[in-house]
Write an enzyme that holds these catalytic residues in place. Structure first.
Site, PDB file in Angstrom:
ATOM      1  N   LYS A  59       0.841  -1.198   0.000  1.00 50.88           N
ATOM      2  CA  LYS A  59       0.000   0.000   0.000  1.00 50.88           C
ATOM      3  C   LYS A  59       0.878   1.250   0.000  1.00 50.88           C
ATOM      4  O   LYS A  59       0.594   2.221  -0.705  1.00 50.88           O
ATOM      5  CB  LYS A  59      -0.955  -0.031   1.201  1.00 50.88           C
ATOM      6  CG  LYS A  59      -2.042  -1.067   1.013  1.00 50.88           C
ATOM      7  CD  LYS A  59      -2.781  -1.468   2.262  1.00 50.88           C
ATOM      8  CE  LYS A  59      -3.691  -2.671   1.939  1.00 50.88           C
ATOM      9  NZ  LYS A  59      -4.347  -3.264   3.095  1.00 50.88           N
ATOM     10  N   GLN A  74      -5.062  -2.076   9.168  1.00 49.93           N
ATOM     11  CA  GLN A  74      -4.801  -3.385   8.560  1.00 49.93           C
ATOM     12  C   GLN A  74      -5.394  -4.503   9.427  1.00 49.93           C
ATOM     13  O   GLN A  74      -5.133  -4.570  10.620  1.00 49.93           O
ATOM     14  CB  GLN A  74      -3.274  -3.583   8.407  1.00 49.93           C
ATOM     15  CG  GLN A  74      -2.892  -4.844   7.667  1.00 49.93           C
ATOM     16  CD  GLN A  74      -3.379  -4.850   6.218  1.00 49.93           C
ATOM     17  OE1 GLN A  74      -3.235  -3.872   5.496  1.00 49.93           O
ATOM     18  NE2 GLN A  74      -3.968  -5.957   5.787  1.00 49.93           N
ATOM     19  N   ASP A  76     -11.581   1.639   3.283  1.00 50.74           N
ATOM     20  CA  ASP A  76     -11.787   0.185   3.178  1.00 50.74           C
ATOM     21  C   ASP A  76     -13.275  -0.133   3.011  1.00 50.74           C
ATOM     22  O   ASP A  76     -13.641  -1.242   2.620  1.00 50.74           O
ATOM     23  CB  ASP A  76     -11.273  -0.505   4.454  1.00 50.74           C
ATOM     24  CG  ASP A  76     -10.048  -1.376   4.177  1.00 50.74           C
ATOM     25  OD1 ASP A  76      -9.785  -1.642   2.989  1.00 50.74           O
ATOM     26  OD2 ASP A  76      -9.376  -1.776   5.144  1.00 50.74           O
TER      27      ASP A  76
END
Ligand code: NAP
Length: 290
Positions: A52, A96, A119
């Site tokens: 990322k 994460q 997300d």
């Protein structure tokens, strides 16, 4: 079989995001920015976080990285999120997953400002998705739609079977496919589905996301079906340098002598996640500038 390799699909998305970012910055805006929070040192999570960061650097996005130890207090992570939620120089926030035991994943996700939840896992974004409103669509299902589009796989009027009902893959995937515009007839299966084969055998598209290798093989689908394999499973393999190899949730080799179109693992859905995250981050930046 026809292999639906996704490298070019992901590259295509990255090129599109790069062009749009260039335009966005040329209009006087600051570069989009992403804050990534990692708790612990799970090797797979560390790899995802690194990818990322590399994608942000490639696109010229600002990138803020925050690392906590495995035994970090939940309150400390929440306090950081409070700060990131308020900060004007942060467009997108990503925590994460999975988080270590002792940290309540739902509580963390629900703490992220929905306008920065790139997300797309917060209840607000999932709710908006369900009712067909503008929202951040979770990266894996969003990437799968991009794959279907790229390979001209129409979903309107088609029977799609989604195997798996997780909050990050199965449920949002099904919710997207049933929306007006995509117009699929969707069946969602789980471990209590009495006869999986009966559900998949007349499906036009099967999306398998179970986390179990060989959940389906060619005998489960029509000869010309499309199979999207979301699974990422590590299989011990002493002949490999790393000691394992990756496989999906479908028995890929079994499709060899069929006309099935199938995404490989690796080289399939997994390649899409980062580029879709970059697309969502650019989207967040655009929305925050009005
Ligand atoms: P998950 O949370 O473990 O959910 C798995 C789902 O599959 C559950 O709903 C489970 O049913 C269902 N299931 C398991 N075995 C089944 C079977 N034999 N028949 C029917 N349903 C079955 O997993 P996830 O987070 O959705 O991830 C699924 C897979 O996708 C994993 O391999 C993961 O690594 C991979 N993944 C890949 C990406 C990517 O970017 N490529 C992203 C996310 C996830 P129950 O609800 O009844 O238990």
């Amino acid at each position: 079989m026809i292999r639906l390799g996704c490298k070019s699909v992901a590259e295509n998305v990255m090129e599109k995001v790069a062009k749009e970012t260039e335009l966005f910055i040329s209009e006087g805006n600051r570069a989009p920015s992403l804050a990534v929070v990692l708790v612990g040192s799970d090797p797979a999570s560390m790899t995802y976080v690194r990818k990322k960061k590399e994608a942000c650097e490639k696109l010229g996005f600002l990138h803020f990285q925050y690392n906590f130890d495995e035994d970090a207090a939940e309150g400390d992570v929440l306090a950081l999120l409070d700060e990131l939620n308020e900060r004007d120089d942060v467009d997108g926030i990503l925590v994460q997953l999975p988080l270590p035991e002792g940290i309540n994943e739902r509580k963390i996700i629900e703490h992220i400002n929905p306008e920065k939840d790139v997300d797309g896992f917060s209840p607000i974004n999932i709710g908006r998705l369900l009712i067909g409103e503008d929202c951040f669509v979770p990266c894996t299902p969003k990437g799968i739609l991009e794959i279907l589009r790229y390979f001209s796989v129409d979903t309107a009027g088609k029977k799609v079977v989604v195997i798996g009902r997780s909050n990050i893959v199965g449920k949002p995937m099904a919710a997207l496919l049933m929306q007006k515009g995509l117009d699929a007839t969707v069946t969602v299966c789980n471990t209590k589905t009495p006869d999986l084969r009966k559900e998949t055998e007349d499906a036009d598209i099967v999306i398998v996301a179970t986390g179990h290798p060989d959940t389906i093989d060619s005998s489960y689908v029509k000869n010309d079906a499309v199979v999207i394999d979301v699974g990422v499973n590590r299989i011990a393999d002493a002949s490999r340098e790393k000691g394992f190899r990756l496989t999906g949730d479908a028995d890929y080799a079994s499709f060899e002598n069929t006309d099935v179109k199938i995404t490989p693992v690796p080289g399939g859905v997994g390649l899409m996640t980062v580029s879709m995250l970059m697309m969502n981050t650019l989207e967040a930046a655009k929305r925050r500038r009005g």
